[in-house]
Design an enzyme around this catalytic site. Structure first.
Site, PDB file in Angstrom:
ATOM      1  N   CYS A  51       0.820  -1.214   0.000  1.00  8.30           N
ATOM      2  CA  CYS A  51       0.000   0.000   0.000  1.00  8.30           C
ATOM      3  C   CYS A  51       0.853   1.263   0.000  1.00  8.30           C
ATOM      4  CB  CYS A  51      -0.907   0.028   1.239  1.00  8.30           C
ATOM      5  SG  CYS A  51      -1.787  -1.503   1.577  1.00  8.30           S
ATOM      6  N   ASP A  83      -1.906  -2.674   8.410  1.00 11.49           N
ATOM      7  CA  ASP A  83      -2.874  -3.523   9.095  1.00 11.49           C
ATOM      8  C   ASP A  83      -2.745  -4.973   8.649  1.00 11.49           C
ATOM      9  OD1 ASP A  83      -3.696  -1.156  10.114  1.00 11.49           O
ATOM     10  OD2 ASP A  83      -5.741  -1.239   9.379  1.00 11.49           O
ATOM     11  N   CYS A 124      -2.439   3.516   2.974  1.00  9.79           N
ATOM     12  CA  CYS A 124      -3.104   2.484   3.770  1.00  9.79           C
ATOM     13  C   CYS A 124      -4.189   3.107   4.655  1.00  9.79           C
ATOM     14  CB  CYS A 124      -2.060   1.738   4.604  1.00  9.79           C
ATOM     15  SG  CYS A 124      -2.600   0.143   5.241  1.00  9.79           S
ATOM     16  N   ASP A 125      -4.869   2.254   5.406  1.00  7.39           N
ATOM     17  CA  ASP A 125      -6.104   2.633   6.090  1.00  7.39           C
ATOM     18  C   ASP A 125      -6.030   3.902   6.928  1.00  7.39           C
ATOM     19  OD1 ASP A 125      -6.550   0.162   5.066  1.00  7.39           O
ATOM     20  OD2 ASP A 125      -7.354  -0.719   6.885  1.00  7.39           O
ATOM     21  N   LYS A 126      -5.089   3.975   7.865  1.00 11.10           N
ATOM     22  CA  LYS A 126      -5.054   5.087   8.819  1.00 11.10           C
ATOM     23  C   LYS A 126      -4.314   6.297   8.257  1.00 11.10           C
ATOM     24  CE  LYS A 126      -6.904   1.897  11.085  1.00 11.10           C
ATOM     25  NZ  LYS A 126      -6.678   0.901  10.022  1.00 11.10           N
ATOM     26  N   CYS A 196      -5.298  -2.472  -0.599  1.00 13.79           N
ATOM     27  CA  CYS A 196      -6.183  -3.637  -0.709  1.00 13.79           C
ATOM     28  C   CYS A 196      -7.368  -3.345  -1.621  1.00 13.79           C
ATOM     29  CB  CYS A 196      -6.663  -4.055   0.671  1.00 13.79           C
ATOM     30  SG  CYS A 196      -5.312  -4.411   1.817  1.00 13.79           S
ATOM     31  N   GLU A 448      -7.906  -4.566  15.118  1.00  8.58           N
ATOM     32  CA  GLU A 448      -8.912  -5.121  14.216  1.00  8.58           C
ATOM     33  C   GLU A 448      -9.021  -6.634  14.392  1.00  8.58           C
ATOM     34  OE1 GLU A 448      -8.689  -1.910  10.540  1.00  8.58           O
ATOM     35  OE2 GLU A 448      -7.800  -3.894  10.286  1.00  8.58           O
ATOM     36  N   SER A 474     -11.603  -4.962  10.322  1.00 11.81           N
ATOM     37  CA  SER A 474     -11.030  -4.543   9.056  1.00 11.81           C
ATOM     38  C   SER A 474     -12.155  -4.320   8.055  1.00 11.81           C
ATOM     39  CB  SER A 474     -10.099  -5.640   8.536  1.00 11.81           C
ATOM     40  OG  SER A 474      -9.846  -5.477   7.162  1.00 11.81           O
TER      41      SER A 474
END
Length: 559
Positions: A51, A83, A124-126, A196, A448, A474
């Site tokens: 990512c 993650d 990525c996510d955060k 992802c 998560e 997640s």
């Protein structure tokens, strides 16, 4: 003096600050670059995650584009926690706190160096909510560039993504995969750079941020390796110049109406429960009154039409091929579901950005279903209350699981204990797996629970077992799951009072989560409850546990 150097003049032109000027000249800045606005290019790049592995390259492209706009782009780095890599390990405790670290570092760097604007490159996510929170704190012209979605993998003709690897473990435990095929799935799931691929948290948040106006059109859906993403990096430099000229800052863009647009898009696409945490935190940082009841209101009035993994068939690359997020938003705008008058980082309104965009062709065999024939008539991000969650919880219910579940509790005080129980066949049909003491304070860091939910799905129990937790999930999670249960167990919440065999009912139709116990029995158990002893904390996690707010308030640390 250049009128756009509202802040950087203090370090580049102030004759009373010669040391600062000397240090800037030492970096190789020319006289011309010293006279131009300073724009920080914040990269969340690092090498150990697909990512983020390519983000420094994007940051270089954005910086190079600044020269054409007579801006002085200067790179700096912040962090990220993968993650996917940390999932199910002790490293996952650092995932959600990394959002605050990213926000802190952008705030500290931009204000500490008197920069005039910032472009952040996040993957990525955060990364993305953290960058937006940092931008809001400094409130100087800002744009977020998403690193883009990954291409799909393939093994023996099956289209794969990162969740395929998690679910392969459950299949292997059940004897449904050979060792050779297990490793084949693992090696083939993620074919290169990009976040992802399904409507997991990264693509959920990139979509939310584009919908709220903080990234350029198509940023959310341009794949990482696409030529369009490289063009976007050049455009970011062009548009940051426009934002500087207009003095258009994040707090003028992120409003109650733009947050409503973000939630609407997330729900319609079938996005991650993490969007609730992150959008609450963004609203708090922006100073906008926006809470769980707003999510409930929008969720209940929005059909789910995005047929995306993990519950559906498609990946973000498929939406890109059909016009991208702008085409989807034009479809919603035409149906009166978005506020078209919200400002965006182009300097134009959302409606102006979409004026020449053709709406996506919605079809029951397409990525996007028609609003009249949705996958689900109301949203999947159900805000539940009840005697198990007096201050709220979040369920991700796609409709495929049904709308309610009743079963008996199997209680675990850690994710590890639950994972071992699932692995060893101790979870059966009709069980409600309870994983507690994993909330923002109790975790700490609200890890998560993708590993246990993936194991349940992989073991073929997805329709017959529910899972509730004061932790979170997640974006890759699916099944009958409820997270963000508040108050959390660590603070004496009812989830911490449960025992094996207690009957739990989850009902999306009534927005309730209840344990079949009288208030007298709950009060009795509360009187006997003692918080479990945990290992001593240090550094980041110690500070986080001390400062963090509850999940129902977005887990912010700057209350």
């Amino acid at each position: 003096m250049n009128k756009l150097k509202k802040h950087s003049w203090e370090v580049s032109d102030n004759q009373e600050h010669p040391a600062g000027m000397a240090m800037l000249y030492a970096t190789g800045l020319s006289d011309q670059k010293m006279k131009q606005p300073f724009v920080g290019v914040a990269s969340c790049g690092y090498e150990s995650n697909p990512c983020n592995m390519h983000l420094d390259g994007f940051a270089e492209q954005i910086k190079a584009g600044m020269d054409k706009q007579k801006l002085t782009g200067l790179k700096f780095n912040t962090i990220g926690i993968s993650d996917g890599i940390s999932m199910g390990t002790s490293g996952m405790h650092y995932s959600l706190p990394s959002r605050e670290i990213i926000a802190d570092s952008i705030e500290a760097f931009i204000l500490g160096h008197s920069f005039d604007a910032v472009v952040a490159v996040a993957g990525c996510d955060k990364n993305m909510p953290g960058a937006i929170m940092g931008m809001l704190r400094v409130d100087r012209p800002a744009i977020l560039v998403y690193g883009g979605t990954i291409s799909s993998g393939n093994y023996l003709g099956e289209k794969l993504n990162v969740v395929s690897a998690f679910e392969a473990y459950g299949k292997r435990v059940k004897g449904l995969l050979t060792d050779e095929d297990y490793m084949g799935v693992i090696k083939s799931s993620c074919p290169g750079a990009g976040a992802c691929g399904g409507m997991y948290t990264a693509n959920t948040m990139s979509s939310a941020i584009e919908a709220m106006g903080m990234s350029l059109p198509h940023s959310a859906s341009n794949p990482a390796k696409s030529p369009e993403k490289a063009i976007e990096c050049q455009q970011a430099a062009e548009y940051i110049a426009i934002l500087l000229e207009k003095d258009l800052t994040p707090k003028k863009i992120i409003t109650r109406k733009s947050l409503e647009n973000a939630v609407r898009v997330v729900v319609a696409l079938g996005g991650s429960t993490n969007a609730v945490l992150h959008l609450l935190a963004i609203a708090k940082t922006a100073g906008v009154a926006f809470g769980l009841e707003d999510f409930k209101r929008i969720n209940d009035g929005t059909p789910v039409v995005g047929d995306f993994k993990p519950s559906g068939k498609f990946l973000m690359e498929d939406l890109h091929e059909q016009g991208g997020l702008p085409a989807f938003m034009k479809y919603l705008l035409n149906e009166g579901l978005l506020h078209g008058d919200c400002l965006t980082v182009t300097g134009k309104t959302l409606a102006e950005n979409l004026a020449d965009v053709a709406p996506i062709v919605a079809s029951k065999i397409n990525v996007i279903h028609p609003l009249e024939q949705p996958l689900q008539p109301t949203g999947h991000l159900c805000i539940l209350h009840g005697n198990l969650a007096p201050k709220g919880s979040v369920a991700k219910i796609s409709g495929k699981e049904g709308s309610s579940f009743s079963g008996t509790a199997k209680v675990y005080d850690s994710e590890k204990e639950a994972n071992h129980a699932i692995r060893d066949g101790k979870i059966e049909k009709g069980h409600v797996v309870v994983i507690r003491y994993v909330g923002p304070k109790g975790g700490p860091g609200m890890p998560e629970m993708l590993k246990p939910t993936s194991m349940i799905i992989g073991a073929g129990l997805g329709a017959d077992v529910a899972l509730i937790t004061d932790g979170r999930f997640s974006g890759g999670t699916h099944g009958f799951v409820v997270g963000h249960v508040t108050p959390e167990a660590y603070e004496g919440g009812p989830i911490g009072l449960l025992k094996n065999g207690d009957k739990i009912t989850i009902d999306a139709a009534t927005h309730s989560i209840e344990v079949k116990l009288s208030q007298e029995e709950l009060d009795k158990r509360k009187g006997m409850w003692k918080a479990p002893k945990k290992s001593p904390l240090q550094g980041t996690l110690k500070k986080y546990q001390t400062l963090v707010s509850s999940a129902s308030e977005g887990c912010v640390t700057d209350r």
